[in-house]
Design an enzyme around this catalytic site. Structure first.
Site, PDB file in Angstrom:
ATOM      1  N   ASP A  53      11.840 -35.271  12.689  1.00 63.98           N
ATOM      2  CA  ASP A  53      10.413 -35.593  12.619  1.00 63.98           C
ATOM      3  C   ASP A  53       9.808 -35.496  14.016  1.00 63.98           C
ATOM      4  O   ASP A  53      10.482 -35.801  15.003  1.00 63.98           O
ATOM      5  CB  ASP A  53      10.242 -37.030  12.084  1.00 63.98           C
ATOM      6  CG  ASP A  53       8.908 -37.245  11.394  1.00 63.98           C
ATOM      7  OD1 ASP A  53       8.890 -37.529  10.192  1.00 63.98           O
ATOM      8  OD2 ASP A  53       7.855 -37.126  12.079  1.00 63.98           O
ATOM      9  N   ALA A  85       4.962 -31.955   6.997  1.00 69.28           N
ATOM     10  CA  ALA A  85       3.792 -31.095   6.776  1.00 69.28           C
ATOM     11  C   ALA A  85       2.593 -31.741   7.433  1.00 69.28           C
ATOM     12  O   ALA A  85       2.634 -32.911   7.813  1.00 69.28           O
ATOM     13  CB  ALA A  85       3.522 -30.951   5.279  1.00 69.28           C
ATOM     14  N   TYR A 104      -5.105 -26.829   2.572  1.00 62.41           N
ATOM     15  CA  TYR A 104      -3.830 -27.514   2.340  1.00 62.41           C
ATOM     16  C   TYR A 104      -3.105 -26.914   1.136  1.00 62.41           C
ATOM     17  O   TYR A 104      -1.936 -26.514   1.226  1.00 62.41           O
ATOM     18  CB  TYR A 104      -4.114 -29.004   2.134  1.00 62.41           C
ATOM     19  CG  TYR A 104      -2.936 -29.812   1.647  1.00 62.41           C
ATOM     20  CD1 TYR A 104      -1.848 -30.071   2.486  1.00 62.41           C
ATOM     21  CD2 TYR A 104      -2.913 -30.341   0.363  1.00 62.41           C
ATOM     22  CE1 TYR A 104      -0.769 -30.819   2.038  1.00 62.41           C
ATOM     23  CE2 TYR A 104      -1.849 -31.094  -0.089  1.00 62.41           C
ATOM     24  CZ  TYR A 104      -0.780 -31.333   0.751  1.00 62.41           C
ATOM     25  OH  TYR A 104       0.282 -32.081   0.306  1.00 62.41           O
TER      26      TYR A 104
HETATM   27  P1  NAD Z   1       3.463 -38.215   5.978  1.00 60.60           P
HETATM   28  O1  NAD Z   1       2.409 -37.768   6.940  1.00 60.60           O
HETATM   29  O2  NAD Z   1       3.728 -39.670   5.876  1.00 60.60           O
HETATM   30  O3  NAD Z   1       4.825 -37.444   6.283  1.00 60.60           O
HETATM   31  C1  NAD Z   1       4.895 -36.197   6.918  1.00 60.60           C
HETATM   32  C2  NAD Z   1       5.898 -36.327   8.057  1.00 60.60           C
HETATM   33  O4  NAD Z   1       6.070 -35.066   8.677  1.00 60.60           O
HETATM   34  C3  NAD Z   1       5.439 -37.300   9.143  1.00 60.60           C
HETATM   35  O5  NAD Z   1       6.506 -38.189   9.441  1.00 60.60           O
HETATM   36  C4  NAD Z   1       5.120 -36.393  10.337  1.00 60.60           C
HETATM   37  O6  NAD Z   1       5.335 -37.050  11.568  1.00 60.60           O
HETATM   38  C5  NAD Z   1       6.070 -35.219  10.097  1.00 60.60           C
HETATM   39  N1  NAD Z   1       5.615 -33.920  10.645  1.00 60.60           N
HETATM   40  C6  NAD Z   1       4.387 -33.342  10.508  1.00 60.60           C
HETATM   41  N2  NAD Z   1       4.364 -32.153  11.119  1.00 60.60           N
HETATM   42  C7  NAD Z   1       5.608 -31.953  11.652  1.00 60.60           C
HETATM   43  C8  NAD Z   1       6.197 -30.901  12.405  1.00 60.60           C
HETATM   44  N3  NAD Z   1       5.505 -29.807  12.763  1.00 60.60           N
HETATM   45  N4  NAD Z   1       7.504 -31.029  12.799  1.00 60.60           N
HETATM   46  C9  NAD Z   1       8.214 -32.152  12.462  1.00 60.60           C
HETATM   47  N5  NAD Z   1       7.694 -33.173  11.765  1.00 60.60           N
HETATM   48  C10 NAD Z   1       6.407 -33.080  11.360  1.00 60.60           C
HETATM   49  O7  NAD Z   1       3.055 -37.619   4.546  1.00 60.60           O
HETATM   50  P2  NAD Z   1       3.628 -37.923   3.095  1.00 60.60           P
HETATM   51  O8  NAD Z   1       2.511 -38.414   2.289  1.00 60.60           O
HETATM   52  O9  NAD Z   1       4.892 -38.699   3.175  1.00 60.60           O
HETATM   53  O10 NAD Z   1       3.959 -36.439   2.604  1.00 60.60           O
HETATM   54  C11 NAD Z   1       5.289 -35.915   2.629  1.00 60.60           C
HETATM   55  C12 NAD Z   1       5.271 -34.536   2.005  1.00 60.60           C
HETATM   56  O11 NAD Z   1       4.850 -34.617   0.649  1.00 60.60           O
HETATM   57  C13 NAD Z   1       4.310 -33.565   2.691  1.00 60.60           C
HETATM   58  O12 NAD Z   1       4.877 -32.274   2.681  1.00 60.60           O
HETATM   59  C14 NAD Z   1       3.087 -33.598   1.784  1.00 60.60           C
HETATM   60  O13 NAD Z   1       2.348 -32.420   1.883  1.00 60.60           O
HETATM   61  C15 NAD Z   1       3.737 -33.772   0.423  1.00 60.60           C
HETATM   62  N6  NAD Z   1       2.860 -34.384  -0.577  1.00 60.60           N
HETATM   63  C16 NAD Z   1       2.444 -35.665  -0.442  1.00 60.60           C
HETATM   64  C17 NAD Z   1       1.623 -36.227  -1.422  1.00 60.60           C
HETATM   65  C18 NAD Z   1       1.147 -37.663  -1.322  1.00 60.60           C
HETATM   66  O14 NAD Z   1       0.424 -38.102  -2.222  1.00 60.60           O
HETATM   67  N7  NAD Z   1       1.501 -38.425  -0.319  1.00 60.60           N
HETATM   68  C19 NAD Z   1       1.234 -35.479  -2.524  1.00 60.60           C
HETATM   69  C20 NAD Z   1       1.668 -34.167  -2.624  1.00 60.60           C
HETATM   70  C21 NAD Z   1       2.498 -33.634  -1.660  1.00 60.60           C
END
Ligand code: NAD
Length: 314
Positions: free
Chosen positions: A31, A77, A142
């Site tokens: 991360d 992401a 997105y």
């Molecule tokens: P989040 O922001 O809590 O988690 C994303 C993590 O990725 C963070 O810890 C961030 O520090 C890390 N990150 C971002 N860019 C990075 C990079 N370039 N290199 C290394 N680390 C990086 O978000 P989340 O809600 O836990 O989402 C997790 C995944 O699920 C994502 O791919 C998101 O698109 C997908 N998603 C989430 C939801 C939702 O409702 N939360 C819905 C659909 C899809």
């Protein structure tokens, strides 16, 4: 197995890492901590290897794979669904995924689980929307970046014999979520318990899924897929409006007489440009593997409001 979880310090990634540790896997969390927090890993910090690094950097990725990796859960992401910088989405989603795939290919790691999203469908005319719905026309940067990732991953699966699984999540809610409508409403109502600003016209209707249900679905899809590329919807059986979400949050906070102030939004009451107004996923594909969500959208939102309140009050 030794499993690499990208974005493992984030909301969903940290719940997933916990579950993988519980199942006896050796877990590497990768991360860049842009939105992730080390506190999210407090329950498993002694059991996981944490590699601070960025997916945009090939040398950082090399460090992540250094100790050997059998499978990758790719959850890192830029998850900002509102209009943002197109380059941010390109680099943190598409380029990042490509870098990861290349590192996997180079090292012969061919087992990948990808966090995709319901927004890949765009404004589906069929609700609940099944996985084979088309044409897919994302309306946000997105959603487009995630659909691009799915396409690239699928090509790697068939060209280089990966087993790849994409989970198209509805709105995932629960402890440690740092964004989303539930936390937003709790925060606003803590600041002003008399009035709540609601983005859009409040009639946006969507599906919400409890984070542990989403993790369970993820593992089942992973185990249930033999090879090639498979996409699975992850949501609940129902959908609720933004006003219903507001009502639940108000009730959980023990408030009454709260005045709702609608911003009106854009383009027919959307919360923001690119906001899909109606989202409800057909989850029968995952159900046929034996999964079903424990909580409805309503119950998931209620539980998420309770945990957000606890977290924000400290
Ligand atoms: P989040 O922001 O809590 O988690 C994303 C993590 O990725 C963070 O810890 C961030 O520090 C890390 N990150 C971002 N860019 C990075 C990079 N370039 N290199 C290394 N680390 C990086 O978000 P989340 O809600 O836990 O989402 C997790 C995944 O699920 C994502 O791919 C998101 O698109 C997908 N998603 C989430 C939801 C939702 O409702 N939360 C819905 C659909 C899809």
């Amino acid at each position: 197995m030794r499993i690499l979880v990208t974005g493992g310090a984030g909301f969903i990634g940290s719940h997933l890492a916990e579950r993988l540790v519980k199942e006896g896997h050796s877990v590497v969390v990768f991360d860049n901590f842009s939105s992730g927090k080390i506190e999210n890993l407090s329950r498993i910090l002694r059991d996981v290897d944490v590699v601070k690094g960025d997916l945009r950097s090939r040398s950082d990725l090399e460090r992540a794979f250094a100790g050997g990796v059998d499978a990758v859960f790719h959850f890192a992401a830029n998850p900002e669904v509102r209009v943002g910088d197109p380059q941010e989405h390109f680099e943190n989603n598409i380029l990042a995924t490509y870098n990861l795939l290349e590192e996997m290919r180079r090292r012969g790691v061919r087992d990948l689980v990808f966090a995709s999203t319901s927004t890949v469908y765009g404004e589906a005319s069929k609700l609940p929307t099944p996985e084979d719905y088309g044409p897919m026309k994302p309306i946000s940067l997105y959603g487009a970046s995630k659909l691009s990732c799915e396409a690239i991953i699928s090509s790697y699966a068939y060209t280089f014999q990966f087993k790849a699984v994409a989970l198209r999540y509805a709105n995932v809610v629960g402890p440690r979520a740092k964004r989303g409508v539930v936390r937003d409403f709790v925060l606003k109502l803590l600041n002003n318990p008399r009035e709540l600003e609601i983005l859009g016209d409040g009639t946006q209707r969507k599906s919400y899924v409890w984070v542990e249900d989403a993790v369970e679905a993820t593992l089942l899809a992973w185990r249930g897929t033999r090879g090639g590329f498979e996409a699975y919807n992850v949501g609940s059986e129902d959908s609720i409006t933004v006003v219903e979400v507001a009502d639940i949050v108000v009730e959980v906070m023990g408030l009454s007489g709260v005045r709702y102030r609608f911003t009106g939004g854009v383009d027919g009451g959307r919360g923001w440009v690119g906001d899909v107004k109606y989202m409800h996923l057909d989850i029968s594909k995952l159900k046929s593997l034996g999964w079903s969500p424990r909580y409805s959208s309503r119950e998931a939102v209620r539980r998420a409001a309770e945990s957000a309140l606890e977290e924000l009050r400290g």
